[in-house]
Design a protein around this motif. Structure first.
Motif, mmCIF file in Angstrom:
data_model
loop_
_atom_site.group_PDB
_atom_site.id
_atom_site.type_symbol
_atom_site.label_atom_id
_atom_site.label_comp_id
_atom_site.label_asym_id
_atom_site.label_seq_id
_atom_site.Cartn_x
_atom_site.Cartn_y
_atom_site.Cartn_z
ATOM 1 N N MET A 272 -11.378 12.370 2.331
ATOM 2 C CA MET A 272 -10.841 11.040 2.032
ATOM 3 C C MET A 272 -11.833 9.975 2.484
ATOM 4 S SD MET A 272 -7.707 10.669 4.679
ATOM 5 C CE MET A 272 -6.973 9.418 3.640
ATOM 6 N N THR A 273 -11.959 8.877 1.764
ATOM 7 C CA THR A 273 -11.180 8.453 0.638
ATOM 8 C C THR A 273 -12.061 8.398 -0.597
ATOM 9 O OG1 THR A 273 -9.677 7.149 1.989
ATOM 10 C CG2 THR A 273 -9.898 6.461 -0.259
ATOM 11 N N SER A 274 -11.476 8.571 -1.777
ATOM 12 C CA SER A 274 -12.228 8.486 -3.022
ATOM 13 C C SER A 274 -11.936 7.158 -3.682
ATOM 14 C CB SER A 274 -11.720 9.529 -4.006
ATOM 15 O OG SER A 274 -11.898 10.790 -3.497
ATOM 16 N N HIS A 275 -12.955 6.544 -4.246
ATOM 17 C CA HIS A 275 -12.721 5.350 -5.050
ATOM 18 C C HIS A 275 -12.540 5.810 -6.501
ATOM 19 C CE1 HIS A 275 -13.026 1.480 -6.866
ATOM 20 N NE2 HIS A 275 -13.310 0.875 -5.711
ATOM 21 N N LEU A 297 -5.317 15.190 -3.460
ATOM 22 C CA LEU A 297 -6.296 14.122 -3.682
ATOM 23 C C LEU A 297 -5.648 12.779 -3.387
ATOM 24 C CD1 LEU A 297 -9.078 13.208 -4.764
ATOM 25 C CD2 LEU A 297 -8.061 13.112 -7.032
ATOM 26 N N HIS A 298 -6.316 12.026 -2.504
ATOM 27 C CA HIS A 298 -5.858 10.674 -2.202
ATOM 28 C C HIS A 298 -6.702 9.717 -3.043
ATOM 29 C CE1 HIS A 298 -3.996 7.541 0.070
ATOM 30 N NE2 HIS A 298 -5.155 7.033 0.437
ATOM 31 N N ILE A 335 -1.929 19.833 -8.482
ATOM 32 C CA ILE A 335 -2.540 19.021 -7.415
ATOM 33 C C ILE A 335 -1.532 18.010 -6.856
ATOM 34 C CG2 ILE A 335 -3.472 17.140 -8.863
ATOM 35 C CD1 ILE A 335 -6.125 17.584 -7.132
ATOM 36 N N ALA A 336 -1.587 17.795 -5.544
ATOM 37 C CA ALA A 336 -0.734 16.757 -4.934
ATOM 38 C C ALA A 336 -1.527 15.453 -4.920
ATOM 39 C CB ALA A 336 -0.346 17.158 -3.520
ATOM 40 N N LEU A 337 -0.931 14.414 -5.464
ATOM 41 C CA LEU A 337 -1.638 13.126 -5.556
ATOM 42 C C LEU A 337 -1.005 12.104 -4.624
ATOM 43 C CD1 LEU A 337 -1.989 12.984 -9.439
ATOM 44 C CD2 LEU A 337 -3.862 13.245 -7.803
ATOM 45 N N THR A 338 -1.842 11.429 -3.870
ATOM 46 C CA THR A 338 -1.342 10.345 -3.018
ATOM 47 C C THR A 338 -2.163 9.086 -3.289
ATOM 48 O OG1 THR A 338 -2.773 11.034 -1.208
ATOM 49 C CG2 THR A 338 -0.534 11.908 -1.195
ATOM 50 N N THR A 339 -1.634 7.951 -2.844
ATOM 51 C CA THR A 339 -2.331 6.700 -3.156
ATOM 52 C C THR A 339 -2.038 5.616 -2.118
ATOM 53 O OG1 THR A 339 -2.884 5.274 -5.038
ATOM 54 C CG2 THR A 339 -0.543 5.562 -4.570
ATOM 55 N N ASP A 366 2.904 12.212 -4.984
ATOM 56 C CA ASP A 366 3.618 12.982 -3.952
ATOM 57 C C ASP A 366 3.948 12.079 -2.768
ATOM 58 O OD1 ASP A 366 1.968 15.051 -5.533
ATOM 59 O OD2 ASP A 366 3.503 16.193 -4.448
ATOM 60 N N LEU A 367 3.068 11.105 -2.555
ATOM 61 C CA LEU A 367 3.270 10.162 -1.458
ATOM 62 C C LEU A 367 2.449 8.918 -1.762
ATOM 63 C CD1 LEU A 367 4.750 10.537 1.278
ATOM 64 C CD2 LEU A 367 2.547 11.035 2.302
ATOM 65 N N ALA A 368 2.996 7.737 -1.425
ATOM 66 C CA ALA A 368 2.200 6.525 -1.606
ATOM 67 C C ALA A 368 2.318 5.683 -0.343
ATOM 68 C CB ALA A 368 2.697 5.738 -2.813
ATOM 69 N N PHE A 369 1.180 5.240 0.149
ATOM 70 C CA PHE A 369 1.164 4.360 1.318
ATOM 71 C C PHE A 369 1.189 2.928 0.791
ATOM 72 C CE2 PHE A 369 -0.827 8.314 2.362
ATOM 73 C CZ PHE A 369 -0.191 8.661 3.546
ATOM 74 N N THR A 370 2.235 2.203 1.158
ATOM 75 C CA THR A 370 2.420 0.876 0.575
ATOM 76 C C THR A 370 2.183 -0.198 1.636
ATOM 77 O OG1 THR A 370 4.752 1.150 1.047
ATOM 78 C CG2 THR A 370 4.054 1.620 -1.185
ATOM 79 N N PHE A 371 1.492 -1.249 1.251
ATOM 80 C CA PHE A 371 1.135 -2.295 2.208
ATOM 81 C C PHE A 371 1.464 -3.671 1.656
ATOM 82 C CE2 PHE A 371 -2.000 1.172 2.533
ATOM 83 C CZ PHE A 371 -1.725 1.597 3.829
ATOM 84 N N LEU A 372 1.969 -4.529 2.540
ATOM 85 C CA LEU A 372 2.115 -5.945 2.182
ATOM 86 C C LEU A 372 0.741 -6.569 2.263
ATOM 87 C CD1 LEU A 372 5.179 -6.992 4.357
ATOM 88 C CD2 LEU A 372 5.041 -7.106 1.866
ATOM 89 N N TYR A 373 0.335 -7.313 1.257
ATOM 90 C CA TYR A 373 -0.982 -7.939 1.300
ATOM 91 C C TYR A 373 -1.086 -8.828 2.544
ATOM 92 C CZ TYR A 373 -4.708 -11.215 0.694
ATOM 93 O OH TYR A 373 -5.814 -11.976 0.946
#
Ligand code: 5AD
Ligand code: SF4
Length: 476
Positions: A272-275, A297-298, A335-339, A366-373
């Protein structure tokens, strides 16, 4: 805990003079008092920071310090900071503010702050003005100089704050000692810094330009890790797909993965991490060709709206991203995909946000990391005039979270009844009768079992599923 030294160090050697001086002093202290001096590191932020803290631990232990259980006990307290979002910064200031009394009661205690926040002048100025009980300040490029900085501080009569933050990128430093949290899995840095300048992101300012470690240094480190019993490695970089771009001879990230796959003893490789802009066919093929590369893959998307992606300077469109996801899914269907997703970037409209929701549903992460700008001073986005009101951001954030969790729960249900290979990491956070570990797809799996299994790979049949974890029973 396990330690490793990469023997042919070039650059750390000039610090050994200070390591020896401090060690001799600490040994003398132990002879006189029967006690060892100790340290405690608190780490904020990403795996890169965690890995830096492992290096700092290694340096500390070389100097004769042992890890303390609490800040009250520790002779040296270190805060390794994160600047990616404002809340981590607020927590840091809250934490060091609270240490004022401890320092007053015990003036010999040494308080050090390092990491990404220190690369920002305003932060260092604020510490020097308002948090004068901080003794040592250093940045992300000169961690390896810690022995010299500490020695400089200790040898002063008047114990003035020592502050040394480099604005230019450091060289790639080889040969740092490291104390790892786990005996059986480890992070390995393959590159430092980032050249992408996404408009919201502080990292290019705090970590400098991209520099790749030489393949031979990486391979040697992984071989040593494998010999010491490590089964799983996670390769770290801000954008691993541009690994090797600064080499004269062609040597790409997929080529590195191929060479790492040959190392005996290593059973799992992650990265990690891939652009998304740099994901290549060769990389996708690596998942098919290389046995050790885990099927997860993230791939941070950040937004599903083209106009926001453009304002973020991400250099791909929603269509480009989805095309890459399709290519990956067609070659590696399970594949498990995350973002990572940012909500409330300046100018984000209801329609832009809907585009993000829609993309999330389409990809089915499969999972997403969410952020407030979070506006970061010094970045382009921080001065954009169309900032989204906090309430709107929060409402969108909650809506996104609901969608993400619903999909995650649904994807996890598909594991019911399946037998998964789990690398056992330790006891479950919530129940010390239960072991917890991860399968190749990085899913957290809990099951009843004996502590002696920690560090081993066992088969677990999944009996129940939740949004963020799976439960199971061990089978042969
Ligand atoms: N505000 C909110 N989230 C951010 N990230 C990076 N910078 C910011 C910011 N200013 C998120 C991105 C990145 C992850 C590590 O942190 O989603 O991928
Ligand atoms: Fe930040 Fe973008 Fe670099 Fe990632 S790629 S570290 S988000 S600037």
């Amino acid at each position: 805990m396990n330690r490793i030294n990469i023997l042919d160090s070039q650059n750390f050697t000039n610090q050994e003079y200070y390591v020896d001086l401090i060690k001799a002093e600490n040994d003398r202290f132990e002879t006189l008092t029967g006690k060892k001096k100790s340290y405690l590191i608190t780490t904020f932020g990403c795996q890169m920071n965690e890995h830096d803290s492992e290096n700092l631990s290694g340096i500390m232990q070389d100097m004769g310090y042992i890890e303390a259980d609490s800040q009250e006990e520790a002779d040296i307290i270190v805060y390794n900071t994160c600047a990616v979002r404002e809340n981590a910064e607020d927590r840091f200031f809250g934490n060091i503010g609270a240490l004022k009394n401890l320092k007053k009661q015990n003036p010999d205690k040494i308080l050090a702050t390092c990491g990404c926040m220190m690369q920002q002048d305003e932060v260092v100025d604020e510490i020097l003005a308002k948090y004068r009980h901080v003794d040592l300040i250093f940045g992300t490029h000169n961690i390896y100089k810690f022995p010299e900085l500490l020695y400089t501080y200790i040898s002063q009569e008047d114990k003035k704050t020592v502050s040394d933050v480099w604005k230019i990128d450091g060289d790639v430093i080889e040969g740092l000692p490291s104390i790892r949290r786990y005996d059986f899995k480890s992070f390995v840095n393959i590159m430092y810094g980032c050249n992408n300048f996404c408009t919201y992101c502080i990292v290019p300012y705090t970590r400098g330009r991209e520099r790749s470690r030489l393949p031979k240094d990486i391979i040697k480190e992984i071989e040593l890790l494998a010999k010491s019993g490590v089964k799983e490695i996670t390769l770290l970089g801000q954008n691993v797909n541009s690994y090797g771009n600064n080499f004269e001879e062609k040597y790409t990230f997929p080529m590195l993965l191929k060479d790492i796959d040959k190392i005996d003893g290593i059973q799992r490789v992650r990265f990690m991490t891939s652009h998304p802009k740099d994901i290549s066919i060769e990389l996708i093929d690596s998942f098919v060709e290389l046995n050790k590369l885990c099927e997860s893959l993230h791939l941070p998307v950040q937004s599903g709206s083209n106009s926001i992606l453009q304002k973020m300077n991400r250099n791909y469109t929603r269509q480009d991203y989805l095309k890459k996801i399709e290519a990956i899914k067609s070659k590696v269907p399970d594949i498990a995909l995350t973002t990572d997703i940012i909500v409330g970037f300046p100018g984000e409209t209801d329609q832009d946000f809907k585009d993000t929701l829609d993309l999330v549903k389409q990809v089915e992460y499969d999972l997403a990391f969410t952020f407030l700008y979070s506006p970061r001073p010094g970045t382009k986005a921080a001065v954009m005039t169309d900032q989204v009101p906090e309430e709107v951001k929060k409402e969108r954030f909650n809506q996104l979270l609901e969608t993400v969790n619903e999909i995650a729960a649904r994807k996890n249900k598909a594991y019911l009844g399946k037998i998964e290979e789990v690398l056992v990491e330790g006891l479950s956070k919530n129940n010390d009768q239960i072991l917890s570990g991860r399968n190749r797809k990085n899913k957290l799996i809990n099951f009843a079992g004996d502590k002696s299994k920690i560090g081993q790979i066992v088969n677990v049949k999944i009996t129940a599923t939740k949004s963020f974890s799976l439960d199971g029973v061990e089978v042969d």
